[in-house]
Design a protein around this motif. Structure first.
Motif, short mmCIF file in Angstrom:
data_model
loop_
_atom_site.label_atom_id
_atom_site.label_comp_id
_atom_site.label_asym_id
_atom_site.label_seq_id
_atom_site.Cartn_x
_atom_site.Cartn_y
_atom_site.Cartn_z
N GLU A 1 37.68 32.42 44.44
CA GLU A 1 37.99 33.80 44.83
C GLU A 1 38.67 34.54 43.69
N ASN A 2 39.59 33.86 43.00
CA ASN A 2 40.28 34.47 41.88
C ASN A 2 39.30 34.77 40.75
N THR A 3 38.44 33.82 40.44
CA THR A 3 37.46 34.02 39.37
C THR A 3 36.50 35.16 39.73
N GLU A 4 36.07 35.21 40.97
CA GLU A 4 35.18 36.29 41.41
C GLU A 4 35.86 37.65 41.29
N ALA A 5 37.14 37.70 41.63
CA ALA A 5 37.88 38.96 41.51
C ALA A 5 38.06 39.35 40.04
N PHE A 6 38.31 38.37 39.18
CA PHE A 6 38.36 38.64 37.74
C PHE A 6 37.03 39.18 37.25
N ALA A 7 35.93 38.56 37.68
CA ALA A 7 34.60 38.99 37.24
C ALA A 7 34.32 40.41 37.70
N ALA A 8 34.73 40.74 38.92
CA ALA A 8 34.53 42.11 39.42
C ALA A 8 35.32 43.11 38.60
N ALA A 9 36.55 42.80 38.29
CA ALA A 9 37.37 43.70 37.48
C ALA A 9 36.77 43.86 36.09
N PHE A 10 36.32 42.77 35.52
CA PHE A 10 35.68 42.78 34.19
C PHE A 10 34.43 43.64 34.21
N GLU A 11 33.57 43.42 35.21
CA GLU A 11 32.32 44.18 35.32
C GLU A 11 32.58 45.66 35.59
N ASP A 12 33.67 45.96 36.28
CA ASP A 12 34.03 47.36 36.56
C ASP A 12 34.62 48.07 35.35
N GLY A 13 34.90 47.32 34.29
CA GLY A 13 35.49 47.90 33.10
C GLY A 13 37.00 48.08 33.18
N THR A 14 37.63 47.40 34.12
CA THR A 14 39.08 47.47 34.24
C THR A 14 39.72 46.83 33.01
N PRO A 15 40.59 47.55 32.31
CA PRO A 15 41.24 46.95 31.14
C PRO A 15 42.06 45.71 31.52
N ALA A 16 42.12 44.75 30.63
CA ALA A 16 42.86 43.52 30.88
C ALA A 16 44.35 43.79 31.09
N ALA A 17 44.86 44.88 30.51
CA ALA A 17 46.27 45.22 30.66
C ALA A 17 46.54 46.11 31.88
#
Length: 141
Positions: A60-76
């Motif tokens: 679930e955590n990895t999927e949420a990271f992938a969604a944020a990454f794909e959405d272009g959410t900055p890492a910071a």
């Protein structure tokens, strides 16, 4: 990791991945550390049900990271940093006390070690670096 599981349970839970495959390397690298010893104590008592929960939470955590990454959410961004904190807390809850410093080392390893990178980047190239950067940002806040 020491696991209290039968070979069939391990195959059912982890498929083709053999969690024992890198056990000797891990013990050589970190066996004398408190974190390794604590993780060995904890994992030795986990049941199949515990491992199912651990895997589900991690996925679930990895999927949420992938969604944020794909959405272009900055890492910071707070969203990514909150995911990094959830990742750190997951490790602390199930394996060992994962300080922000230790967590940063893990994040660095996700990029430096191609075995870890492949785990994150197979479906989302660049995700390992994104997670590392979110971990760094979380540690700095």
């Amino acid at each position: 990791m020491t696991m209290n599981l039968t070979p069939d349970e391990k195959r059912e839970l982890f498929g083709e991945f053999d969690p024992d495959q890198h056990a000797e390397e891990a013990e050589q690298r970190w066996g004398s550390t408190d974190a390794y010893q604590e993780s060995a104590r904890r994992t030795a008592r986990y049941t199949k049900s515990d491992w199912e929960r651990i895997k589900r939470e991690a996925a679930e955590n990895t999927e949420a990271f992938a969604a944020a990454f794909e959405d272009g959410t900055p890492a910071a961004d707070a969203r990514a940093m909150d995911l990094a904190e959830a990742h750190r807390q997951h490790i602390s809850r199930w394996f060992y006390d994962c300080s922000p410093e230790i967590h940063q080392g893990l994040g660095d390893m996700y990029v430096a070690d191609p075995r870890f990178t492949a785990n994150y980047d197979t479906d989302h190239p660049g995700l390992a670096a994104y997670i590392r950067d979110a971990i760094r940002a979380n540690a700095a806040r």
